[in-house]
Design a protein around this motif. Sequence first.
Motif: not given
Length: 350
Positions: A132-146, A176-182
């Motif tokens: 989920t978006t919460d999962t991605i937010a807490g999963a570290g920088v390797a997960v969160q971006g492009f 979820a990743v795309a939403s985090h990037i946005a």
Amino acid sequence: MKRLSQAVFLSMTALVLNVQAAAPDNASAQAGERAREIWHQQIEGGYQTLSEKAGEFAEHSRHWCADPATGSRSDVEQAWQQAFMAWQAVRFVDFGPIETDNRAWQLQFWPDPKNLIARKARYLLSADQAPTTDTIAGAGVAVQGFPMAEYLLFDEPFNRGDQALPAERSCQMLTAVASHIAANSEQQLSDWRAFEKHYIASEQYQDASVRAGMNALEILEERRLAQPMGLRGTGKRSAYVADAWRSGKSLATVEATVRGLKTHYLPGLELLLENSGQPGLADRIRGQFNEVLENFPALDTPMAPLLADDREFSRLQGLWVDVSQLTTLVNDQAAVAVGVVRGFNSSDGD
């Protein structure tokens, strides 16, 4: 009376000398402030494009994953590329709001010598709970971006497996990743706008801005080109140490970075050089930016085939030489002309 006249004369002479000494300082300060105004405006435009393109990528991802039968994967891939290239254009900015919560690393985790992106993706996709978006937010920088979105969209072994997009769990992670990037891109734009007064009023950001471009060119020359080409490090050619190798866009990112530096960085540097009596150097730097960009679009191609063929490799060598000459002009000549001393580079992942 004679002594009084002499005292008045000496006082007036001292006053004139002080005024003359202060005039260049005032002109320099005004030029610096104007350069920071230009930089802020140009970089804001870059962040505006990033925010818009990142939002479009998130929207395309949601639309396709909600109904893959009628959506278009190619639209998602194109939206990812446009947003990622918008990031490359402002990637050189390594100070200010982008430092908040490792935001630059959240947008692009690179270098990744241990392939953490693939390992993290496999872990999250096999977890009991769907990403989920919460999962991605807490999963570290390797997960969160492009790069994580690139893995899901372009990694060949992954997309031959049973979790290949548009599998439900993988789609949940992509959106979820795309939403985090946005969200990060939108927040970066907002924070940069709020940073305007402090940035323009603070002379320290003149040197920080100049160094940001210097660092970006050094990373471009040494790590994004020379290392994959085998000119640095192990001495072996390898596309896998370049960024965006999964999508075959390593060289496209080089072009986007150079265009971003020319658009968002060069105007402020030119003003400082002209104020320092170096308009000719400013012209040479602009000419060298054009020289680098003349390598494209012919080099808008995956890097791996160019590394594998000695005849094709010469095209990469030509690009590297042009980038090296640009780096020398900016880092060795322009920096000296505007009085900037090269400092520690914290943007290269070391």
